[in-house]
Each structure stands twice: as structure tokens, then as C-alpha cells.
Design an enzyme around this catalytic site. Structure first.
Site, PDB file in Angstrom:
ATOM      1  N   ARG A 250       0.854  -1.175   0.000  1.00 37.77           N
ATOM      2  CA  ARG A 250       0.000   0.000   0.000  1.00 37.77           C
ATOM      3  C   ARG A 250       0.892   1.227   0.000  1.00 37.77           C
ATOM      4  O   ARG A 250       1.967   1.234   0.610  1.00 37.77           O
ATOM      5  CB  ARG A 250      -0.930   0.019   1.225  1.00 37.77           C
ATOM      6  CG  ARG A 250      -2.064  -0.995   1.158  1.00 37.77           C
ATOM      7  CD  ARG A 250      -3.058  -0.637   0.061  1.00 37.77           C
ATOM      8  NE  ARG A 250      -4.226  -1.527   0.031  1.00 37.77           N
ATOM      9  CZ  ARG A 250      -4.348  -2.569  -0.756  1.00 37.77           C
ATOM     10  NH1 ARG A 250      -3.334  -2.918  -1.550  1.00 37.77           N
ATOM     11  NH2 ARG A 250      -5.466  -3.293  -0.747  1.00 37.77           N
ATOM     12  N   GLU A 279      -4.185   8.038  -4.560  1.00 34.46           N
ATOM     13  CA  GLU A 279      -4.440   7.454  -5.877  1.00 34.46           C
ATOM     14  C   GLU A 279      -5.743   8.000  -6.450  1.00 34.46           C
ATOM     15  O   GLU A 279      -6.727   8.135  -5.708  1.00 34.46           O
ATOM     16  CB  GLU A 279      -4.500   5.923  -5.763  1.00 34.46           C
ATOM     17  CG  GLU A 279      -3.185   5.319  -5.292  1.00 34.46           C
ATOM     18  CD  GLU A 279      -3.247   3.805  -5.091  1.00 34.46           C
ATOM     19  OE1 GLU A 279      -4.319   3.209  -5.326  1.00 34.46           O
ATOM     20  OE2 GLU A 279      -2.222   3.220  -4.703  1.00 34.46           O
ATOM     21  N   HIS A 298      -1.640   0.868  -9.746  1.00 33.88           N
ATOM     22  CA  HIS A 298      -2.243  -0.096  -8.814  1.00 33.88           C
ATOM     23  C   HIS A 298      -2.841  -1.272  -9.597  1.00 33.88           C
ATOM     24  O   HIS A 298      -4.000  -1.641  -9.428  1.00 33.88           O
ATOM     25  CB  HIS A 298      -3.327   0.571  -7.959  1.00 33.88           C
ATOM     26  CG  HIS A 298      -3.579  -0.158  -6.673  1.00 33.88           C
ATOM     27  ND1 HIS A 298      -3.870   0.485  -5.491  1.00 33.88           N
ATOM     28  CD2 HIS A 298      -3.571  -1.484  -6.360  1.00 33.88           C
ATOM     29  CE1 HIS A 298      -4.053  -0.399  -4.521  1.00 33.88           C
ATOM     30  NE2 HIS A 298      -3.875  -1.605  -5.031  1.00 33.88           N
TER      31      HIS A 298
END
Length: 332
Positions: A250, A279, A298
Site C-alpha cells: 500500500r 491514488e 495499482h
């Protein structure tokens, strides 16, 4: 009269899984509702399956309308009992909110572990073999072989990789790295030895002691109070010059401003980053333009087989829930 069991899911998943759900629930009456249908009928739901198509292009910080509609139904429902999510991580704000209401939340831990581990390995190999520089030379139509002491990549065999996190992803990644001849140090909650010969294990408290030996720092841990900001200026300064970072955990595990500073001043050899503090990554982030950084959106765990694996985990847990048995991959 008792109303049917109501399960919240997407139209796509309903079409694909309705027969299988009926097979699991047997004679029990049930309704499969989309968020729009539940909202239109003001119907409470009992169970929910948040699949990848529901999350869509959402991030923790930017939600699509479809995901917000799902959340709204769950928040409005009087007593939802269980929610299954497509991801291995459960650090979106709604999940502890649901847990505080007594809702069981289960993850799809392990469903994409192989894919994420492969992606992390690809990032490591790309950095080790100087692919960012080679691809920049390609774009410039420049013939620039990796010859000479300054440009020749180091052999991976004999280098040391520190892997933070020893869940399904970390374990698979560790197996790959050992096949390539790297020495492996595992950082996890317990310093007890792992079931892999020749692998050194330390607790999180011992991370600072092993960082000076790390040619590679690979993050595959969940985001917790303990791991948030784990890789900060002090940790990065403890790494040897030229070490590289791979983050498929993360973004908040790393203090991004400290990372950018270490990359810009040349102390770090490079980084492969699939996750970020915020993000989507802002267009003005220096990370986009750094020559020694690989940025991906991601996507480390995405593959065409993930949806099937996640659905199988949901159905298996549905069978356990229906039988009154403990659910797998629950979050505390």
C-alpha cells in the site's frame, strides 16, 4: 412471514453466479439485488459481494458513482451481516465502519497472490537489468549497450532481498527470489523462523538492523497502524547506496516525500511502485518523470483469472455462512 435473504451484488455477477448461489442456498428463499434495485425499493440487504466490476476505477480517495451507490445501500441497511470483497486488503474506510456495526467482512486473500508476486518480480528484474534506461534509449533511437563498469548490471545471485510481509504474496515472491539465488530476509510480526530453509526472519522491530544489508527492499505487507509510514527518511537512509525499492503493498507504507527525496539525490538506485499515498497519482508528482522509477496504476494484481478465483472464494464462504460455520479470510 420471513422475507427472503437479500444479497447485494452487481448485475454482471448476478448473471454469472445466480445458479451457483441457488445451489449453495438450496430451498432457502433469496433475492439478488443490484444497488440501483435495492435503492429503488428501499430494501435492506443482508449480504453483499463487492466484486472488481463494482469497484471499477475507484480508489480509496476517488469513488465512482457505482461504488458509492453500493456503500449507500450498505450504510442504509438496518442489519447487514456479511460483506465479501474482491481485494486482499481491507483498508478502505468503509470496512472498519462496517465492522464497528458488527458486520463480518471477508477478503479475497490469496486470489491474486501469484499475479502480484509475478509483477513484483518483473519490477525487480526490470530495475536489475536497467530496463528504464534501455527503454529511454530506445525512445531516443540510441544504441547504448550495458557495457563498462558503470553501466553493467550486477548479478542478482548473492544479493540480499528484504521482504516485508509474509502472507501469500510475500511467500510466493520469496520463492521466486530464492530460485534466482538471492539471500532472503523476511520481516513480519513474529521473528520465529519461517518454513523455508536458509531464510532469515526478523520482527518489525528488527527492520532497521537488516536494512543496511538490503540490496532490495520489497513491500508486500498489509496497511496497519504498525506499517503506515514504515519506510521513512530514516529507513531509506539506512539502505546501502544503490539499493532499490519495490512496493506492491500500500502506498501509505512509504512516506512518499522521503522516497522522492532519496530517489532524486541518487541514494536509491531505483523503485518500482504500483501503489501511492494518494491514488490516482497526481499528474504533478515527480515520480512520473524520474528516470530510475517505474510507475504502474495499482495494477499488480490484475489478470483475467482473478474474477473467477474471487467468485470461488465468495461461493465457498457463502456455503460456510449458510451452514453456520466460521468464514475464511475475515478481518478483525
Amino acid at each position: 412471514m420471513t422475507r427472503p435473504l437479500r444479497i447485494l451484488l452487481s448485475a454482471e455477477v448476478r448473471q454469472a453466479l445466480a445458479p451457483a448461489i441457488a445451489g449453495v442456498l438450496g430451498p432457502r428463499a433469496f433475492e439478488l439485488l443490484t444497488a440501483a434495485e435495492a435503492e429503488a425499493a428501499q430494501a435492506d440487504v443482508d449480504l453483499a459481494f463487492i466484486s472488481r466490476d463494482v469497484t471499477g476505477l475507484s480508489t480509496k480517495h476517488v469513488l465512482t458513482d457505482g461504488l458509492q451507490a453500493f456503500y449507500a445501500v450498505l450504510r442504509r441497511s438496518a442489519a447487514p451481516q456479511w460483506v465479501h470483497i474482491h481485494s486482499a486488503g481491507a483498508d478502505r474506510p468503509i470496512y472498519p465502519e462496517l465492522r464497528a456495526r458488527g458486520v463480518q467482512v471477508t477478503t479475497s486473500s490469496g486470489a491474486n497472490a501469484e499475479v502480484v508476486a509475478q509483477t513484483a518480480l518483473a519490477g525487480l528484474l526490470a530495475l536489475a537489468r536497467r530496463f528504464p534506461q534501455l527503454m529511454a534509449a530506445q525512445q531516443a533511437r540510441l544504441w547504448a549497450p550495458l557495457v563498462g563498469e558503470a553501466r553493467a548490471p550486477r548479478d542478482l545471485a548473492g544479493q540480499t532481498a528484504v521482504v516485508v510481509g509474509w502472507g501469500p504474496i510475500g511467500q510466493r515472491l520469496g520463492a521466486f527470489l530464492r530460485l534466482l539465488g538471492l539471500r532472503l530476509v523476511v520481516v513480519r510480526q513474529s521473528p520465529a523462523p519461517v518454513e523455508a530453509e536458509g531464510v532469515e526472519t526478523v520482527s518489525f522491530a528488527g527492520l532497521s538492523a537488516v536494512l543496511p544489508r538490503a540490496d532490495w527492499l520489497l513491500l508486500a505487507c498489509p496497511l496497519t497502524a504498525q506499517t503506515r509510514g514504515l519506510v521513512n527518511r530514516a529507513a531509506l537512509a539506512a539502505l546501502p547506496a544503490g539499493a532499490c525499492l519495490v512496493n506492491v503493498a500500500r502506498g501509505e507504507v512509504v512516506v512518499e516525500s522521503d522516497l522522492i527525496e532519496a530517489l532524486q539525490d541518487g541514494r536509491l538506485g531505483g523503485a518500482y511502485l504500483d501503489v501511492f499515498e494518494h491514488e490516482p497519482l497526481g499528474r504533478d508528482s515527480p515520480l512520473w518523470g524520474l528516470a530510475n522509477v517505474i510507475v504502474t496504476p495499482h495494477s499488480a494484481g490484475h489478470s483475467d483469472g482473478n474474477h473467477r478465483r474471487v467468485c470461488e472464494l465468495f461461493l465457498a464462504n457463502l456455503a460456510r455462512w449458510h451452514a453456520g460455520q466460521p468464514l475464511q479470510h475475515g478481518i478483525a
